[in-house]
Scaffold this motif. Structure first.
Motif, PDB file in Angstrom:
ATOM      1  N   MET A   1      -4.500 108.238  66.254  1.00 16.23           N
ATOM      2  CA  MET A   1      -5.174 108.955  65.175  1.00 16.23           C
ATOM      3  C   MET A   1      -6.267 108.056  64.594  1.00 16.23           C
ATOM      4  N   ARG A   2      -7.494 108.560  64.580  1.00 14.71           N
ATOM      5  CA  ARG A   2      -8.627 107.749  64.070  1.00 14.71           C
ATOM      6  C   ARG A   2      -9.135 108.365  62.766  1.00 14.71           C
ATOM      7  N   ASP A 142     -12.272 120.126  67.478  1.00  9.71           N
ATOM      8  CA  ASP A 142     -11.325 119.550  66.514  1.00  9.71           C
ATOM      9  C   ASP A 142     -11.541 118.077  66.204  1.00  9.71           C
ATOM     10  N   LYS A 143     -12.640 117.515  66.653  1.00  9.32           N
ATOM     11  CA  LYS A 143     -12.930 116.096  66.354  1.00  9.32           C
ATOM     12  C   LYS A 143     -14.226 116.052  65.552  1.00  9.32           C
ATOM     13  N   GLU A 157     -16.281 109.009  67.234  1.00  9.05           N
ATOM     14  CA  GLU A 157     -15.433 110.204  67.147  1.00  9.05           C
ATOM     15  C   GLU A 157     -14.183 109.929  66.294  1.00  9.05           C
ATOM     16  N   ASP A 159     -10.592 111.810  64.081  1.00 13.94           N
ATOM     17  CA  ASP A 159      -9.733 112.985  63.867  1.00 13.94           C
ATOM     18  C   ASP A 159      -9.806 113.443  62.417  1.00 13.94           C
ATOM     19  N   ASN A 371      -9.576 118.946  58.120  1.00 17.14           N
ATOM     20  CA  ASN A 371      -9.454 117.490  58.313  1.00 17.14           C
ATOM     21  C   ASN A 371     -10.608 116.668  57.722  1.00 17.14           C
TER      22      ASN A 371
END
Ligand SMILES: Cc1cc2nc3c(=O)[nH]c(=O)nc-3n(C[C@H](O)[C@H](O)[C@H](O)COP(=O)(O)OP(=O)(O)OC[C@H]3O[C@@H](n4cnc5c(N)ncnc54)[C@H](O)[C@@H]3O)c2cc1C
Length: 405
Positions: A1-2, A142-143, A157, A159, A371
């Protein structure tokens, strides 16, 4: 997870540390556009960092926010000023509460807050990237793809993204967030001094009057507290508070409006006349300049007498109803023309930013991009002086750090 934190200020660090404590396995990085982090925090509170306010209840705390009061009231249930104090103390930063409820590090030095944050970042392995201004944010499968102001730099990139870029005095600074659909409440300054060109007032520079009430003529805005008279106008807590409550109104009026000053804590003419009459009865032989009602500073009292064309050497016992009425009027409703704003060593914050209507205030998640979260002054939240602006940063960053959970 980033997870990317955009902006290395108070909210950015608080978000980064909490997010890493909540998600220890995640890669967390703070991107800061300038060459140093926490620069506003460093100069905050005159270099001492007024970290929060020890307001006794959530109700009292919320009232310090002309923008965001309602939303913050709920958020404080989750992370209040008491929680913030505990958070810092638990992490090795002892705090002290002043009589006026302002909370500072015991060291009286903002550098110890910076040390606390930097040590935690090192311990938790949070990356800090300087000279990394973020210019764009795009969603792809989704990124998030973060683009940088340095055109030669490759995009990255993530999350999750938490935007903590602080107040943007210029609306263009928020265009990249507007592009994603967020409503932007036009930024205008808050917390400033007022310029009044009035020789008689300006001559009183340096005087502090402890308990004044300021009102904008024909408007609902008012404030109370201590007032500092400066050589260009007025400053001090009452002035700053008024500039905060009426930030948008003053901007619309181009900082030109009529200000009503009540020098005696909001007392009305009747109460003032009563007090003057009592003095005249009990101190008949005293000359007016020597016996100051309401403990007014000498120079201010003398200027009020001048305004009312009353001789300084007149005896209190020789005063009549007419004198009392004139003095009462000057003390309760002294009218000045404000002709601009100035900055004077004080904090300065931005009213406006990402509108709360564009986010879910329970999670601080964007209503348009899943997010994506916001915290700190980039939001349309700002408070009066006294540690309230940092408290808003701590609370919003804490909530955002749960990433919607
Ligand atoms: C002189 C002064 C004194 C103050 N004193 C106090 C005080 O004692 N108590 C109090 O409660 N409040 C005080 N304030 C207000 C308080 O400093 C702010 O409300 C608080 O710093 C807001 O925190 P923030 O993290 O949201 O924004 P900031 O602290 O402004 O941090 C935002 C960071 O994001 C960076 N950034 C911006 N855009 C980008 C981008 N596109 N990409 C990457 N990075 C970016 C900025 O360079 C900055 O480092 C003071 C303000 C001033 C100016």
């Amino acid at each position: 997870m980033r997870i990317a934190i955009v902006g290395g200020g108070a909210a950015g660090f608080f978000a980064a540390i909490n997010v890493k404590e909540n998600y220890p396995e995640a890669y967390v990085v703070i991107f800061e556009k300038s060459s140093s982090v926490l620069s506003k925090l460093k100069i905050s509170g005159g270099g001492r960092c007024n970290i929060t306010n020890a307001a006794k209840s959530i109700n009292e705390l919320s009232k310090a926010y002309p923008r965001g009061e309602k939303a913050l009231k709920k958020m404080f249930q989750r992370f209040s000023n008491v929680d913030a104090m505990e958070w810092f103390q638990k992490r090795g930063l002892p705090l002290t509460i002043q009589q006026d409820n302002c909370v500072f590090p015991v060291s009286q030095n903002s550098q110890s807050v910076i040390h606390c944050f930097l040590n935690l970042c090192e311990k938790l392995n949070i990356a800090i990237k300087l000279n990394s201004g973020v210019r764009s944010l795009q969603m792809q499968n989704d990124k998030f793809i973060l683009g940088f102001q340095d055109g030669n730099r490759d995009s990255e990139e993530f999350d999750f993204v938490i935007v903590t870029t602080g107040g943007s005095p210029k609306p263009e600074g928020l265009d990249w967030l507007k592009k994603l659909g967020h409503e932007i409440s036009t930024p205008v300054p808050s917390l400033f001094s007022l310029s009044i060109k009035d020789q008689k007032l300006n001559k009183l520079m340096g005087i502090v009057v402890e308990d004044v009430v300021l009102k904008i003529q024909s408007e609902k805005f008012s404030s109370n507290g201590a007032l500092l008279i400066t050589h260009w106008g007025i400053s001090g807590p009452a002035t700053l508070k008024l500039s905060s409550f009426a930030a948008r109104f003053m901007n619309e009026k181009n900082y030109a409006f009529k200000l009503l000053v009540n020098w005696v804590g909001g007392r009305n003419d009747e109460l003032i006349v009563q007090e003057l009459w009592n003095i005249s009865q009990n101190h008949q032989a005293k000359i007016m300049t020597n016996y100051r009602p309401f403990n007014l500073p000498t120079a201010l009292w003398q200027s009020i007498l001048d305004k009312c064309n009353i001789s300084h050497s007149k005896l209190w016992g020789d005063c009549g109803k007419n004198d009392f009425n004139k003095i009462a009027n000057s003390l309760s409703c002294d009218i000045y023309s404000v002709a601009g704003k100035t900055a004077f060593k004080e904090e300065y914050v931005t009213c406006g930013g990402v509108s709360l209507s564009s986010i879910d205030s329970k999670t601080l998640q964007s209503s348009f991009c899943k997010n994506l979260f916001f915290a700190g002054e980039v939001l349309d939240i700002d408070g009066i002086t006294g540690g309230f602006n940092f408290q808003a940063a701590w609370t919003t960053a804490y909530i955002a750090s749960f990433l919607g959970k």
